[in-house]
Scaffold this active site. Structure first.
Site, PDB file in Angstrom:
ATOM      1  N   ALA A  15       0.830  -1.203   0.000  1.00 54.90           N
ATOM      2  CA  ALA A  15       0.000   0.000   0.000  1.00 54.90           C
ATOM      3  C   ALA A  15       0.868   1.258   0.000  1.00 54.90           C
ATOM      4  O   ALA A  15       0.339   2.368   0.019  1.00 54.90           O
ATOM      5  CB  ALA A  15      -0.929   0.005   1.216  1.00 54.90           C
ATOM      6  N   HIS A  16       2.194   1.078   0.009  1.00 54.89           N
ATOM      7  CA  HIS A  16       3.123   2.211   0.036  1.00 54.89           C
ATOM      8  C   HIS A  16       4.129   2.031  -1.093  1.00 54.89           C
ATOM      9  O   HIS A  16       4.832   1.024  -1.137  1.00 54.89           O
ATOM     10  CB  HIS A  16       3.891   2.276   1.364  1.00 54.89           C
ATOM     11  N   GLN A  17       4.192   2.990  -1.985  1.00 56.30           N
ATOM     12  CA  GLN A  17       5.194   2.958  -3.048  1.00 56.30           C
ATOM     13  C   GLN A  17       6.039   4.223  -2.941  1.00 56.30           C
ATOM     14  O   GLN A  17       5.497   5.312  -2.755  1.00 56.30           O
ATOM     15  CB  GLN A  17       4.539   2.867  -4.422  1.00 56.30           C
TER      16      GLN A  17
END
Length: 655
Positions: free
Chosen positions: A590-592
């Protein structure tokens, strides 16, 4: 009746329901027979007397009986999918989208309405009128079929980075235009229905993976970006990370008082609170398990009130208490004259040879964009003094590369915070742990897995999992097992270890994402999984397991310590579905971050001011500028960096 009324009032794009009109899938009758057989294998019709899971009723209710008898080969599956407000499956598995909380305040006007131009509802003539009414100078270029707009700053993307940058620059007196390919929704619009919400508010409808299918990625794609659909965690950049970036990466910004002050400013504007008065079911389990083991557990600051008890913020916060950029920074921007074009996608930056600087070969003059509305055929050529790419780590690099930039660092160093999940089942009879997994704040507690040298190996948190996501990620062993797992859905707690990944990937073309974990990443994930399983058992789970493809699990009743240790020894971190290993895992992200990282010209995509090394006037203000993986939820870090960079841009425009 109240539930139906609430659904009807939701935005048409978020209501779900049956497909309107005719639909042709294009398959032959034989192909449909094959597809039906496959679907019937995965979701078979099962006589209810074969069930092993006890129900709240004996004999089972009609909805439970219908759930067991339903088959994936039956209409409307696979001809069409259907998610309406009377879905009997939800009753069978104990799921509800009811939200007892009402919007904290009734708004007469949508907060951003005076700055919004929804290009999806425009014609070419009305678009020109709307742009002019918003104070923009527009000219029609008959030679190349474009409309030319002039402004001081154009920002591509409205999420954590773009929203903050737009507010800072608009508040400094500059005319700002924001491009957002997603739609604008407010609390009154949200339906909390999983399928249409994912489809409308996430990149690729929430179905986006790396090329090898190993990692599923969630990224916001709506006004407010990820801040509109994230899980509200507001964690400041850890001190060790700041030290590494300032000294190791030689970026003085992160050791400056300005950055520390920016984090305080961001948290204040977003209404961040430190406490939570009532935790949801999953966080209760996390806290109880840690306390039973004598482990430290922390409250997670959130951009909502301490009483906020909403488990559906991943589909938009219907209470309106979560303060994403759509409720804060973008409101500030619009109040200072900013214009937001929704349903509008940037195609390329306008670059020309830079005749006035020997340091940078190119100069950016703005951006070319198009409306996703097919009735608007002409492109928009938006000319600006400063151009900001803030469309996220997955889209900023492809946009820069397709515009002609050659810096080999653009698109590399992509970090994903990859996670694997474990689960524990807690029957309703465990009365000291109340609620369902879809109730209460999504992330209100965390536990850090710390190595002997005080290095954080993983952070254990709880996810949001709607029933469709649950059924997709939970390992399929048999049709009966899957239906029984769904019957336990509401009381099956999930936890995951979030790591600061050293492995990395790249994204050079839109939608084509490569990624590889390194050995230490796998070791840290494995240690985090083992710790999370211990927490679940200590909290009272009657059965625990992993998401490994073979359905790895163990029943806890009567379990000996040596049996549990043997089970934990068998917890491994496998490759993805194409790894050719005996078992496989499906990772989630969910984090890039980091795909256009801030750094020297030898290793960075942008300099310390966020400006492209190749093109003067082109800046990046999103998660892609992070010098490395962060190791915690990144919203506060992204916004703080954007705040500092946009302050510098405002100063450069003044001078």
């Amino acid at each position: 009746m109240e539930e139906e009324k609430g659904r009807r009032e939701a935005h048409p794009l978020l209501r779900g329901g049956r497909r309107q009109g005719s639909y042709s899938h294009g398959f032959s009758s034989r192909e449909m027979q094959s597809l039906s057989a496959i679907c019937g294998t995965f979701i078979p019709s099962i006589p209810v007397e074969k069930r092993h899971v006890g129900s709240r009723e004996d004999p089972p209710s009609k909805t439970i009986e219908a759930f067991y008898l339903a088959s994936g080969s039956q209409h409307p599956i696979p001809d069409e999918t259907n998610e309406n407000s009377k879905n009997p499956t939800w009753n069978a598995i104990g799921y509800s989208t009811d939200n007892d909380e009402k919007p904290s305040k009734t708004q007469r006007e949508r907060p951003l309405q005076k700055g919004i131009i929804d290009t999806a509802n425009q014609t070419e003539s009305s678009l020109l009128t709307s742009l002019a009414q918003k104070g923009l100078k527009v000219t029609k270029d008959p030679s190349c079929s474009v409309y030319k707009l002039e402004c001081d700053v154009v920002v591509v993307g409205s999420g954590s980075g773009g929203g903050v940058a737009a507010a800072v620059l608009a508040s400094s007196g500059h005319k700002v235009v924001i491009l957002e390919k997603g739609n604008y929704f407010t609390p009154e619009d949200y339906s909390l229905l999983e399928a249409p919400s994912m489809d409308q508010m996430y990149e690729s409808g929430g179905i986006l993976s790396t090329l090898d299918g190993k990692v599923m990625l969630l990224a916001g794609s709506t006004v407010g970006g990820g801040s509109a659909v994230n899980w509200s965690a507001c964690i400041k950049t850890p001190r060790p990370i700041l030290k590494q970036w300032a000294e190791g990466n030689k970026l003085p910004l992160f050791g400056s008082p300005d950055y520390l002050s920016a984090m305080d400013t961001i948290c204040k504007r977003m209404g961040v609170v430190e406490n939570c008065t009532e935790e949801g079911f999953q966080n209760q389990v996390l806290r109880k398990g840690c306390e039973s083991l004598g482990l430290e557990v922390e409250y997670v600051p959130r951009n909502s009130s301490e009483h906020h008890y909403c488990g559906s913020c991943c589909y938009g916060c219907k209470t309106g208490e979560k303060q994403g950029t759509d409720a804060t920074w973008l409101v500030d921007a619009v109040d200072h004259g900013a214009v937001i074009l929704t349903g509008c996608k940037a195609e390329r930056f306008i670059l020309e040879n830079n005749k006035h600087s020997k340091k940078k070969e190119k100069k950016c003059l703005g951006v070319v964009a198009r409306s996703l509305n097919k009735n608007i055929t002409k492109r928009l050529q938006i000319l600006s003094k400063i151009t900001i790419s803030a469309c996220g780590s997955l889209l900023t690099p492809p946009l820069m590369i397709s515009s002609g930039l050659k810096n080999p660092n653009i698109g590399k160093n992509l970090h994903l915070h990859p996670v694997l999940m474990v689960w524990g089942y807690f029957p309703d009879s465990i009365s000291d742990l109340r609620g369902k997994i879809f109730e209460g704040g999504i992330i209100t507690s965390l536990h850090k897995v710390v190595a002997d040298d005080s290095r954080v190996r993983a952070v254990i948190e709880a996810p949001a999992l709607g029933p469709a996501s649950f059924s997709t990620l939970f390992p399929w062993v048999s049709g009966l097992q899957m239906k029984e797992s769904m019957m336990k859905y509401g009381r099956t707690v999930h936890l995951f270890p979030l790591i600061r990944d050293r492995g990395s990937g790249e994204v050079k073309e839109e939608g084509r994402i490569k990624y590889r974990l390194d050995r230490l990443d796998k070791e840290n994930i494995r240690e985090g999984l083992r710790r999370a399983l211990r927490i679940l058992v200590a909290a009272g789970a009657v059965e625990v397991g992993t998401h490994r493809s073979d359905g790895q699990r163990i029943k806890c009743k009567g379990m000996r310590e040596e049996d549990f240790e043997e089970f934990l020894d068998g917890v491994t971190v496998e490759g993805g579905v194409r790894s050719r290993e005996e078992h496989c895992n499906l990772y989630c992200s969910a984090h890039q971050m980091g795909s256009c990282k801030m750094g020297s010209i030898e290793e960075g995509g942008v300099d310390e001011n966020g400006e492209s090394w190749e093109a003067e006037g082109l800046f990046v203000c999103d998660g892609s500028v992070l010098p490395s993986a962060l190791g915690v939820n990144p919203m506060i870090t992204i916004q703080s960096i954007a705040y500092c960079l946009s302050k510098r841009m405002a100063e450069s425009l003044r001078s």
